[in-house]
Motif scaffolding. Structure first.
Motif, short mmCIF file in Angstrom:
data_model
loop_
_atom_site.label_atom_id
_atom_site.label_comp_id
_atom_site.label_asym_id
_atom_site.label_seq_id
_atom_site.Cartn_x
_atom_site.Cartn_y
_atom_site.Cartn_z
N GLY A 1 0.84 -1.20 0.00
CA GLY A 1 0.00 0.00 0.00
C GLY A 1 0.88 1.24 0.00
N GLY A 2 2.11 1.06 -0.44
CA GLY A 2 3.11 2.13 -0.38
C GLY A 2 2.90 3.27 -1.35
N THR A 3 1.83 3.20 -2.16
CA THR A 3 1.50 4.33 -3.04
C THR A 3 0.28 5.09 -2.53
OG1 THR A 3 0.06 2.96 -4.43
CG2 THR A 3 2.38 3.09 -5.08
N GLY A 4 -0.31 4.64 -1.41
CA GLY A 4 -1.53 5.28 -0.89
C GLY A 4 -1.23 6.45 0.02
N ILE B 1 -1.60 6.85 3.40
CA ILE B 1 -0.81 6.52 4.59
C ILE B 1 0.50 5.82 4.19
CG2 ILE B 1 -0.73 5.12 6.69
CD1 ILE B 1 -3.74 5.62 7.03
N GLY B 2 0.39 4.85 3.28
CA GLY B 2 1.58 4.07 2.88
C GLY B 2 2.69 4.93 2.30
N ARG C 1 -1.03 -2.84 -6.13
CA ARG C 1 -1.48 -3.63 -7.29
C ARG C 1 -0.98 -2.98 -8.57
NH1 ARG C 1 -7.61 -3.66 -5.39
NH2 ARG C 1 -6.88 -1.52 -5.07
N LYS C 2 -0.94 -1.63 -8.57
CA LYS C 2 -0.39 -0.88 -9.72
C LYS C 2 0.60 0.13 -9.15
CE LYS C 2 -4.56 0.70 -10.48
NZ LYS C 2 -5.47 0.39 -9.53
N GLY D 1 -5.95 -2.42 2.08
CA GLY D 1 -7.21 -3.06 2.49
C GLY D 1 -8.30 -2.04 2.70
N ASP E 1 -10.99 -8.39 1.73
CA ASP E 1 -9.94 -7.43 1.40
C ASP E 1 -9.20 -6.96 2.65
OD1 ASP E 1 -9.03 -6.00 -1.18
OD2 ASP E 1 -9.11 -4.39 0.30
N TRP F 1 -8.80 9.28 11.64
CA TRP F 1 -9.06 9.87 10.32
C TRP F 1 -7.85 10.68 9.90
CZ3 TRP F 1 -12.73 8.70 6.96
CH2 TRP F 1 -13.90 8.10 7.43
N THR G 1 -7.29 12.45 3.68
CA THR G 1 -8.45 11.64 3.28
C THR G 1 -9.73 12.45 3.47
OG1 THR G 1 -7.29 9.64 3.95
CG2 THR G 1 -9.69 9.49 3.75
N1 LIG Z 1 -7.11 7.31 5.41
C1 LIG Z 1 -7.74 7.25 6.58
O1 LIG Z 1 -8.35 8.24 7.06
C2 LIG Z 1 -7.69 5.97 7.38
C3 LIG Z 1 -8.11 5.98 8.71
C4 LIG Z 1 -8.07 4.80 9.44
C5 LIG Z 1 -7.61 3.63 8.84
N2 LIG Z 1 -7.21 3.65 7.52
C6 LIG Z 1 -6.73 2.41 6.94
O2 LIG Z 1 -5.39 2.59 6.50
C7 LIG Z 1 -5.14 1.79 5.33
C8 LIG Z 1 -4.59 2.68 4.23
O3 LIG Z 1 -5.52 3.72 3.98
P1 LIG Z 1 -5.23 4.85 2.90
O4 LIG Z 1 -6.20 5.94 3.18
O5 LIG Z 1 -3.78 5.15 2.83
O6 LIG Z 1 -5.68 4.13 1.57
P2 LIG Z 1 -5.40 4.56 0.05
O7 LIG Z 1 -4.91 5.96 -0.04
O8 LIG Z 1 -6.63 4.16 -0.71
O9 LIG Z 1 -4.19 3.62 -0.39
C9 LIG Z 1 -4.33 2.23 -0.42
C10 LIG Z 1 -3.00 1.65 -0.87
O10 LIG Z 1 -3.10 0.24 -0.83
C11 LIG Z 1 -2.99 -0.29 -2.17
N3 LIG Z 1 -3.97 -1.38 -2.22
C12 LIG Z 1 -5.31 -1.30 -2.12
N4 LIG Z 1 -5.87 -2.52 -2.17
C13 LIG Z 1 -4.84 -3.38 -2.30
C14 LIG Z 1 -4.77 -4.78 -2.44
N5 LIG Z 1 -5.88 -5.55 -2.44
N6 LIG Z 1 -3.54 -5.36 -2.55
C15 LIG Z 1 -2.40 -4.61 -2.55
N7 LIG Z 1 -2.42 -3.28 -2.44
C16 LIG Z 1 -3.62 -2.67 -2.33
C17 LIG Z 1 -3.29 0.88 -3.09
O11 LIG Z 1 -2.68 0.77 -4.38
P3 LIG Z 1 -3.42 -0.04 -5.59
O12 LIG Z 1 -4.83 0.45 -5.63
O13 LIG Z 1 -2.59 0.25 -6.80
O14 LIG Z 1 -3.33 -1.48 -5.19
C18 LIG Z 1 -2.64 2.01 -2.30
O15 LIG Z 1 -1.22 1.93 -2.44
C19 LIG Z 1 -6.48 1.12 4.99
O16 LIG Z 1 -6.50 -0.17 5.58
C20 LIG Z 1 -7.50 2.01 5.69
O17 LIG Z 1 -8.67 1.30 6.03
C21 LIG Z 1 -7.23 4.79 6.79
#
Ligand SMILES: NC(=O)c1ccc[n+]([C@@H]2O[C@H](COP(=O)([O-])OP(=O)(O)OC[C@H]3O[C@@H](n4cnc5c(N)ncnc54)[C@H](OP(=O)(O)O)[C@@H]3O)[C@@H](O)[C@H]2O)c1
Length: 203
Positions: free
Chosen positions: A7-10, A12-13, A31-32, A64, A85, A156, A160
């Motif tokens: 998830g290193g492109t998201g 948090i990651g 994934r991409k 996830g 997921d 949060w 996001t």
């Molecule tokens: N952001 C928030 O406010 C928040 C708060 C509490 C908890 N969280 C949790 O923190 C985690 C990260 O959140 P985020 O906001 O950083 O999400 P995000 O910006 O949507 O990023 C998700 C990252 O995971 C990758 N990914 C998604 N599904 C995947 C899969 N099935 N296999 C491998 N890689 C996958 C995505 O890239 P690809 O799509 O290219 O695979 C992307 O690098 C999540 O579990 C979320 O529930 C987030």
């Protein structure tokens, strides 16, 4: 250390990978995009990823997702997707990474504030955020002495909330949330813990 950030492109990651990059070798997985590709929903793809990346010292899962809908609108498919997921995806990460990770390494999973502080519409997400916390604590017991296991619970995230068109002032910037992941990776005494990112920043 060589650290794999799934998830290193998201949101948090990316922040976690950036924070670790100064002092560690970081491999970003998604994934991409990123350096290497895998889907946490597939144990086969994770097996291939970890075999290719070995040897490595730490895995951080910031991937996830789940369905956010009122209880009476959540379908069987929404629950199945969320469980498959966010919950089973991270269970897959731990089970496959543990076979390849170096002795003394660490695995960090992600839960989320909605596990313990739910809101209307969070039924499925609260369910799959709570799962990694119970699983992580139990896995840490069995892996103690070989691999450390912790779970980071982010609040949060400001970026996001902004992307959702909501007031971001109640959120925490991703760069601050990342500090909890860095602690999990670098603090060799820490295992079996659910780390609330807010507590790390206010400590
Ligand atoms: N952001 C928030 O406010 C928040 C708060 C509490 C908890 N969280 C949790 O923190 C985690 C990260 O959140 P985020 O906001 O950083 O999400 P995000 O910006 O949507 O990023 C998700 C990252 O995971 C990758 N990914 C998604 N599904 C995947 C899969 N099935 N296999 C491998 N890689 C996958 C995505 O890239 P690809 O799509 O290219 O695979 C992307 O690098 C999540 O579990 C979320 O529930 C987030």
């Amino acid at each position: 250390m060589k650290v794999i950030v799934i998830g290193g492109t998201g949101v948090i990651g990316s922040a976690v990978a950036d924070a670790l990059s100064g002092t560690h070798e970081v491999i970003r997985v998604a994934r991409k995009g990123g350096d290497l590709h895998a889907d946490i929903a597939s144990k086969d793809l994770l097996e291939r990823l970890f075999a290719e990346a070995a040897p490595f010292d730490a895995v951080v899962s910031c991937a996830g997702s789940g369905a956010f809908k009122p209880l009476d609108q959540l379908t069987d498919e929404d629950f199945a997707y969320s469980l498959f997921d966010k919950l089973m995806g991270q269970v897959n990460v731990l089970r496959t990474a543990a076979k390849h990770i170096s002795n003394g390494g660490s695995i960090t999973l992600t839960s989320g504030v909605l596990a313990s502080e739910p809101m209307p519409g969070s039924g499925a997400i609260s369910l799959v955020n709570a799962g990694p916390e119970g699983f992580g604590r139990a896995a840490a017991l069995e892996l103690r002495g070989r691999v450390r296991v912790n779970v980071v619970s982010p609040p949060w995230v400001s970026e996001t909330l902004s992307a959702m068109g909501m007031d971001h002032s109640g959120g925490m910037p991703a760069a601050e949330v990342a500090k909890a992941y860095v602690k999990s990776v670098e603090d060799g005494s820490l295992t079996g813990q659910v780390i609330d990112a807010r507590a790390v920043v206010s400590a």
